[in-house]
Design a protein around this motif. Structure first.
Motif, mmCIF file in Angstrom:
data_model
loop_
_atom_site.group_PDB
_atom_site.id
_atom_site.type_symbol
_atom_site.label_atom_id
_atom_site.label_comp_id
_atom_site.label_asym_id
_atom_site.label_seq_id
_atom_site.Cartn_x
_atom_site.Cartn_y
_atom_site.Cartn_z
ATOM 1 N N LEU A 58 0.826 -1.207 0.000
ATOM 2 C CA LEU A 58 0.000 0.000 0.000
ATOM 3 C C LEU A 58 0.861 1.258 0.000
ATOM 4 N N TRP A 59 1.918 1.262 0.795
ATOM 5 C CA TRP A 59 2.805 2.429 0.847
ATOM 6 C C TRP A 59 3.516 2.625 -0.495
ATOM 7 N N CYS A 60 3.938 1.543 -1.127
ATOM 8 C CA CYS A 60 4.598 1.664 -2.433
ATOM 9 C C CYS A 60 3.628 2.196 -3.484
ATOM 10 N N THR A 61 2.366 1.817 -3.391
ATOM 11 C CA THR A 61 1.353 2.360 -4.296
ATOM 12 C C THR A 61 1.174 3.854 -4.042
ATOM 13 N N PHE A 62 1.103 4.243 -2.774
ATOM 14 C CA PHE A 62 1.030 5.661 -2.426
ATOM 15 C C PHE A 62 2.258 6.400 -2.949
ATOM 16 N N ALA A 63 3.424 5.814 -2.799
ATOM 17 C CA ALA A 63 4.663 6.444 -3.279
ATOM 18 C C ALA A 63 4.631 6.636 -4.790
ATOM 19 N N THR A 64 4.034 5.701 -5.507
ATOM 20 C CA THR A 64 3.905 5.837 -6.960
ATOM 21 C C THR A 64 3.027 7.030 -7.303
#
Length: 160
Positions: free
Chosen positions: A141-147
């Motif tokens: 989820l955090w990596c998606t937010f970072a994207t």
């Protein structure tokens, strides 16, 4: 979870964290000059979140690897280890693309690969250990937010 497995996953995660930290410079004039979206968290949030996520990755990865070994699923364990290693490489690469190369659009594209890799790692981890897969879900989820965040920065700074 075996201490030897945890030591190996923790070493890989620590190398990733050090590599990313070396490349990251939120106090640089370049970064300070960028227009950021309103949902940009304060800079102090990132080291806290990443420290927790890195601990999670090491623990969840060790649990999955040991679970696969205990069930004598050696081929799946090797595939998991390759996916784990590739994910850590993608994780470290983002910092170098964004901070050092100063290429937000390329970093956003790479971050999308990281988010997909992280979701795949959560899936693989969940197959090996449901609890570890659930614990690892915030990472994807955090990596998606970072994207989303990286793409928003790139969009607001077309000449960056």
């Amino acid at each position: 979870m075996r201490a030897s497995t945890l030591a190996k996953t923790a070493a890989g995660v620590a190398a990733t964290a050090v590599s990313g930290s070396v490349a990251t410079d939120p106090s640089s004039a370049w970064y300070r000059s960028l227009r950021k979206p309103p949902f940009q968290p304060p800079s102090a949030v990132f080291p806290v979140v990443w420290t927790a996520l890195y601990a999670d990755i090491a623990l969840s990865g060790a649990a999955a690897l040991d679970g696969l070994e205990e069930r004598v699923q050696e081929a799946e364990r090797r595939r998991y280890l390759r996916a784990f290693t590739a994910n850590l490489a993608l994780n470290a690469a983002w910092s170098w693309l964004f901070w050092r190369s100063r290429k937000p659009w390329i970093a956003a594209a790479e971050c999308a690969l990281l988010a997909a890799s992280s979701a795949d790692l959560v899936r693989r981890t969940g197959r090996a250990s449901r609890a570890a897969g659930t614990a690892l879900a915030p990472y994807a989820l955090w990596c998606t937010f970072a994207t989303v965040l990286t793409a928003a920065i790139a969009r607001r700074n077309p000449r960056a």
